[in-house]
Design an enzyme around this catalytic site. Structure first.
Site, short mmCIF file in Angstrom:
data_model
loop_
_atom_site.label_atom_id
_atom_site.label_comp_id
_atom_site.label_asym_id
_atom_site.label_seq_id
_atom_site.Cartn_x
_atom_site.Cartn_y
_atom_site.Cartn_z
CD GLU A 1 0.16 -7.51 1.60
OE1 GLU A 1 1.02 -6.78 2.12
OE2 GLU A 1 -0.98 -7.10 1.28
CE LYS B 1 -2.94 -4.16 0.43
NZ LYS B 1 -1.82 -4.31 1.25
CD GLU C 1 -5.28 0.36 2.52
OE1 GLU C 1 -5.11 -0.86 2.32
OE2 GLU C 1 -4.41 1.22 2.25
CE LYS D 1 4.32 -6.90 2.81
NZ LYS D 1 3.75 -5.64 3.32
CG ASN E 1 -2.83 0.46 5.68
OD1 ASN E 1 -2.06 0.13 6.58
ND2 ASN E 1 -2.57 0.26 4.41
CD GLU F 1 -6.12 -2.91 4.83
OE1 GLU F 1 -5.16 -2.38 4.24
OE2 GLU F 1 -7.30 -2.77 4.45
CB SER F 2 -0.34 -2.13 8.07
OG SER F 2 -0.56 -2.10 6.68
#
Ligand SMILES: O=C(O)c1ccccc1NCC(=O)[C@H](O)[C@H](O)COP(=O)(O)O
Length: 273
Positions: A66, A128, A177, A68, A198, A228-229
């Site tokens: 990712e 995203k 998701e 960001k 997530n 994810e995350s």
């Protein structure tokens, strides 16, 4: 990292309220028919789902890396911030795909960040953002995205199916998701093989890998789970692999490292023997 307490009041609802207002304003500036033309003139997509499958087939983690600048939970994450440099660093590490934040108010992202990242490498790119309207799906293709994110917590079933149909008509992949069993059941009603779990609760911002421990084993074998995350260490990777996933979406941990390539490579090659 714990979010500031004033943010822990259903952050997702606050983001979505802003997003609906943003789409109303921007779709008035660029009507749907014009955005659809831009989408259909945007050139060929890169195969996002295929890139993940290829990585896993080669015995690597299918990493969605990712890009960001900031987030509600992490604050300012990377500064200076160069999407093209990060894209090249992730590609050098062996990432399968990129995820680029395009939301401005809450993540300091932009369409320009996505275009710059995509132009700097050959990887397929996920836009995203918080998709709630067909206009945004055409906008995603027009900016060069190869995949869109559908957050089931943010969408009715009708909305999710409508947005997925548009994405597929534009030859884009869809990452559906989820964060709980009910959302997982709803996501399995979509066509996409990509099911994102997530680990972050988007209302409270609390991140817990046990969400993947619970949900990944419930995903049928004909789908592709993506955890994810909150993924940081090779042991986190091995834990998620034991759950049954081989694809991961990782951002903050990598973006806080001086050597992004080495950090991403460590996760990509952490699959247990
Ligand atoms: O990250 C946040 O603070 C956040 C808040 C509200 C909605 C979405 C949010 N993040 C999106 C993501 O889930 C992450 O960007 C992505 O999964 C990567 O997570 P991480 O590796 O922990 O940066």
């Amino acid at each position: 990292m714990n979010a500031p307490t004033d943010l822990i009041s259903d952050t997702l609802a606050r983001i979505l309220a802003d997003k609906y207002a943003e789409v109303r304003e921007r779709s008035a500036e660029t009507p749907l028919a014009e955005m659809e033309r831009k989408a259909r003139d945007a050139g060929p997509t890169r195969d996002f789902t295929g890139a993940l499958c290829d990585a896993v087939a080669e015995g690597r983690v299918g990493l969605i890396a990712e890009i960001k600048r900031a987030s509600p939970s992490g604050g300012l994450i990377r500064d200076p911030f160069d999407p093209a440099e990060l894209a090249k660093a992730y590609e050098a590490a062996g990432a399968a795909c990129l995820s680029v934040l395009t939301d401005g108010p809450w993540f300091q992202g932009s369409a320009e960040d996505l275009a710059a990242a995509r132009a700097a490498c050959r990887l397929p790119v996920l836009r995203k953002d918080f998709m709630v309207d067909p206009w945004q799906v055409f906008e995603a293709r027009a900016m060069g995205a190869d995949c869109i994110l559908l957050i089931l917590a943010a969408l009715s079933d009708e909305q999710a199916h409508e947005l997925e149909d548009i994405a597929r008509s534009l030859d884009m992949s869809v990452l559906a998701e989820v964060h709980d069993r009910r959302e997982l059941d709803r996501a399995l009603g979509l066509e996409t093989r990509l099911i994102g779990v997530n680990n972050r609760n988007l209302k409270t911002l609390v991140t817990d890998l046990s969400v993947s421990d619970e949900l990944v084993p419930l995903i049928p074998a004909d789908r592709i789970p993506v955890s994810e995350s909150g993924i940081r260490t090779p042991e986190d990777v091995r834990r998620i692999c034991r759950d049954g996933a081989r694809c991961l979406l990782v951002g903050e941990h990598l973006l806080r490292q001086p050597d992004v390539t080495a950090a991403a490579s460590a996760l990509i090659h952490a699959i247990p023997g």
